[in-house]
Design a protein around this motif. Structure first.
Motif, PDB file in Angstrom:
ATOM      1  N   ASN A   1     -85.692 -18.953  30.914  1.00 11.57           N
ATOM      2  CA  ASN A   1     -86.696 -19.385  31.890  1.00 11.57           C
ATOM      3  C   ASN A   1     -87.747 -20.321  31.301  1.00 11.57           C
ATOM      4  O   ASN A   1     -88.587 -20.827  32.039  1.00 11.57           O
ATOM      5  CB  ASN A   1     -87.400 -18.159  32.492  1.00 11.57           C
ATOM      6  N   LYS A  27     -92.789  -5.454  33.426  1.00 12.81           N
ATOM      7  CA  LYS A  27     -92.814  -4.770  34.721  1.00 12.81           C
ATOM      8  C   LYS A  27     -91.700  -3.717  34.836  1.00 12.81           C
ATOM      9  O   LYS A  27     -90.766  -3.701  34.034  1.00 12.81           O
ATOM     10  CB  LYS A  27     -92.617  -5.810  35.842  1.00 12.81           C
ATOM     11  N   TYR A  28     -91.803  -2.941  35.891  1.00 10.04           N
ATOM     12  CA  TYR A  28     -90.818  -1.899  36.226  1.00 10.04           C
ATOM     13  C   TYR A  28     -89.365  -2.355  36.043  1.00 10.04           C
ATOM     14  O   TYR A  28     -88.566  -1.681  35.387  1.00 10.04           O
ATOM     15  CB  TYR A  28     -91.067  -1.444  37.670  1.00 10.04           C
ATOM     16  N   SER A  29     -89.013  -3.515  36.613  1.00 11.37           N
ATOM     17  CA  SER A  29     -87.605  -3.943  36.596  1.00 11.37           C
ATOM     18  C   SER A  29     -87.137  -4.379  35.202  1.00 11.37           C
ATOM     19  O   SER A  29     -85.942  -4.617  35.001  1.00 11.37           O
ATOM     20  CB  SER A  29     -87.366  -5.074  37.601  1.00 11.37           C
ATOM     21  N   ARG A  32     -83.081  -8.786  29.375  1.00 11.68           N
ATOM     22  CA  ARG A  32     -84.284  -9.402  29.937  1.00 11.68           C
ATOM     23  C   ARG A  32     -84.891 -10.434  28.985  1.00 11.68           C
ATOM     24  O   ARG A  32     -85.375 -11.480  29.422  1.00 11.68           O
ATOM     25  CB  ARG A  32     -85.310  -8.306  30.273  1.00 11.68           C
ATOM     26  N   ASP A  80     -94.398 -19.664  27.378  1.00 16.19           N
ATOM     27  CA  ASP A  80     -94.582 -18.819  28.557  1.00 16.19           C
ATOM     28  C   ASP A  80     -95.366 -17.565  28.163  1.00 16.19           C
ATOM     29  O   ASP A  80     -95.423 -17.206  26.989  1.00 16.19           O
ATOM     30  CB  ASP A  80     -93.229 -18.413  29.162  1.00 16.19           C
ATOM     31  N   ILE A  90     -87.625  -2.510  32.446  1.00 18.23           N
ATOM     32  CA  ILE A  90     -87.452  -1.312  31.610  1.00 18.23           C
ATOM     33  C   ILE A  90     -86.113  -0.628  31.910  1.00 18.23           C
ATOM     34  O   ILE A  90     -85.782  -0.394  33.069  1.00 18.23           O
ATOM     35  CB  ILE A  90     -88.599  -0.307  31.877  1.00 18.23           C
ATOM     36  N   ASP A  91     -85.360  -0.335  30.862  1.00 18.76           N
ATOM     37  CA  ASP A  91     -84.068   0.305  31.078  1.00 18.76           C
ATOM     38  C   ASP A  91     -84.112   1.795  30.783  1.00 18.76           C
ATOM     39  O   ASP A  91     -85.185   2.368  30.542  1.00 18.76           O
ATOM     40  CB  ASP A  91     -82.959  -0.409  30.295  1.00 18.76           C
ATOM     41  N   ILE A  92     -82.968   2.419  30.805  1.00 15.57           N
ATOM     42  CA  ILE A  92     -82.882   3.885  30.685  1.00 15.57           C
ATOM     43  C   ILE A  92     -83.390   4.399  29.331  1.00 15.57           C
ATOM     44  O   ILE A  92     -83.737   5.570  29.201  1.00 15.57           O
ATOM     45  CB  ILE A  92     -81.425   4.322  30.982  1.00 15.57           C
ATOM     46  N   GLU A 138     -74.617  -9.770  29.459  1.00 11.89           N
ATOM     47  CA  GLU A 138     -74.526  -8.496  30.183  1.00 11.89           C
ATOM     48  C   GLU A 138     -73.059  -8.035  30.279  1.00 11.89           C
ATOM     49  O   GLU A 138     -72.753  -6.855  30.084  1.00 11.89           O
ATOM     50  CB  GLU A 138     -75.112  -8.698  31.582  1.00 11.89           C
ATOM     51  N   GLU A 171     -93.690  -0.941  28.947  1.00 11.24           N
ATOM     52  CA  GLU A 171     -94.373  -1.234  30.215  1.00 11.24           C
ATOM     53  C   GLU A 171     -95.792  -1.783  30.014  1.00 11.24           C
ATOM     54  O   GLU A 171     -96.529  -1.295  29.159  1.00 11.24           O
ATOM     55  CB  GLU A 171     -94.459   0.059  31.034  1.00 11.24           C
ATOM     56  N   ASN A 172     -96.145  -2.768  30.842  1.00 10.05           N
ATOM     57  CA  ASN A 172     -97.496  -3.359  30.906  1.00 10.05           C
ATOM     58  C   ASN A 172     -97.906  -4.158  29.677  1.00 10.05           C
ATOM     59  O   ASN A 172     -99.034  -4.647  29.613  1.00 10.05           O
ATOM     60  CB  ASN A 172     -98.564  -2.286  31.196  1.00 10.05           C
ATOM     61  N   GLN A 175     -83.142 -13.633  29.602  1.00  9.92           N
ATOM     62  CA  GLN A 175     -83.586 -14.265  30.846  1.00  9.92           C
ATOM     63  C   GLN A 175     -84.939 -14.950  30.633  1.00  9.92           C
ATOM     64  O   GLN A 175     -85.140 -16.090  31.075  1.00  9.92           O
ATOM     65  CB  GLN A 175     -83.700 -13.183  31.911  1.00  9.92           C
TER      66      GLN A 175
END
Lengths: 241, 241
Positions: free
Chosen positions: B181, B160-162, B174, B155, B164-166, B29, B206-207, B177
């Motif tokens: 994980n 989810k919402y968090s 992500r 995994d 997704i970027d601009i 980042e 999304e989703n 991450q």
């Protein structure tokens, strides 16, 4: 001695959502950062507390948001201690945009945790700290009790590596991300969060299986409970407009 | 004209893991942030590209890490363009600690995406950009091809919402991450990531339901594939020591 401190933060791309607006989780992260600096610069920060095996723990937070800053905007976060009791202290925040308009405000309740006994320590034992109480209230209102939720199952997940912070438990910001993730992008396109409340009740650890329950008590006003198999980890409220 | 720029970053608590060390995701980042500033300050940043409906997209990244900075440490990230071809450009990074020791290095490959046609644009059409090619290589080595993975399911998750970027798709950080994980805290207590490679292949939205496959090709050397129901979103490698 200054009792109210202000810090300027620039909103980086990693802090905004798909609409380019600062997320609630990132805003709270910046509030925590401002709180940390204020404490650090005045002799009662995490590093000083760690010297006698104690740490700050946030118990409750209320956030009112009037408007959202965008990517690359600068915001000013002012923070001060409202009052200090033997066991808990109230810290408030005021958030302004570059034009000096108040875009958000917050109030929060903290304890000083004894890391050996996992119990609160008396705040009057923290030398010089009591002089920081200003009596100045927040415009976010008071910290009200959040009642139990008997709602639908909104999400389930398991705690991973990236959720765990230096205290060995789930980071307080992650709860907020999980709660905000209970809504689809379509909701965020139509509405915005104007009030966020959270009450932390118990810690969560690696590999725990988590359920998130949600109840829409009034239109656009959602109450939550995050729970593991044995107990409630937090209660929260998200109000859209 | 300066072709190599350096930026100082402080490591905030939100960027460290349970051991108080900067995470790989947070380091990347910061690299992206340094790249963004370098481009912005020299007239070829996101905002300038957006004016003609284009955007920078990172395709591949290789990161070598010798040692990890801790909470509140300061690091210096230097970045420069190695070369520019019609369709892609190579950007390199060198990361130093406060003592001036090189603690990590990275190389990355980028395209300029035409947002209307979702296709790469010719980089020589970007005025003045070709003057930034330095020819200077990275010590992280070259960007090698990552082969398909036929491993275990490590995994599964849904976007989810968090996440997704601009740009309306899953943020490139992500993915990192999610990959990190796939290992328990016990692994991070014993070992550290010394090499991270990622090759972005397709966008996620999304989703979407995501699966992560992992194959340990040699001891402590893991290869990954992140896939949705129809295609591979990325390939990656994590090497521990």
């Amino acid at each position: 001695m200054e009792k109210e401190f202000s810090y300027i933060f620039k909103i980086y791309p990693s802090s905004v959502d798909f609409q380019g607006k600062l997320t609630v989780a990132s805003l709270v992260e910046l509030l925590m950062e401002a709180a940390g600096r204020h404490a650090d610069e005045n002799g009662f920060g995490m590093r000083q507390l760690n010297e006698f095996n104690a740490s700050w723990v946030v118990l409750r937070l209320v956030l009112e948001i009037n408007s959202y800053p965008a990517q690359y905007d600068e915001i000013k976060i002012s923070t001060w201690i409202e009052k200090i009791q033997s066991i808990k202290t109230i810290r408030n925040f005021c958030i302004e945009n570059a034009q000096g308009e108040v875009i958000a405000s917050a109030t929060s309740e903290w304890i000083m945790m004894d890391l050996a006994y996992r119990k609160p320590k008396n705040l009057f034992s923290l030398q010089g700290f009591k002089d920081f109480a200003t009596g100045k209230e927040s415009t976010a209102g008071r910290l009200e009790k959040l009642h139990p939720v008997k709602g639908e199952l909104a999400d389930r997940l398991s705690v991973k590596y990236s959720d765990i912070d230096i205290n060995g438990h789930v980071n307080s910001i992650r709860y907020i991300q999980w709660l905000c993730n209970c809504f689809d992008l379509s909701i965020y396109r139509e509405k915005k969060i104007v009030r966020f409340e959270i009450h932390y009740l118990s810690e969560l650890y690696e590999n725990e299986e988590i359920k998130i329950f949600r109840e829409e008590k009034e239109k656009n006003d959602f109450y939550f409970e995050i729970a593991n198999n044995t107990k409630t980890a937090c209660r929260a409220r998200i109000k859209f407009i």
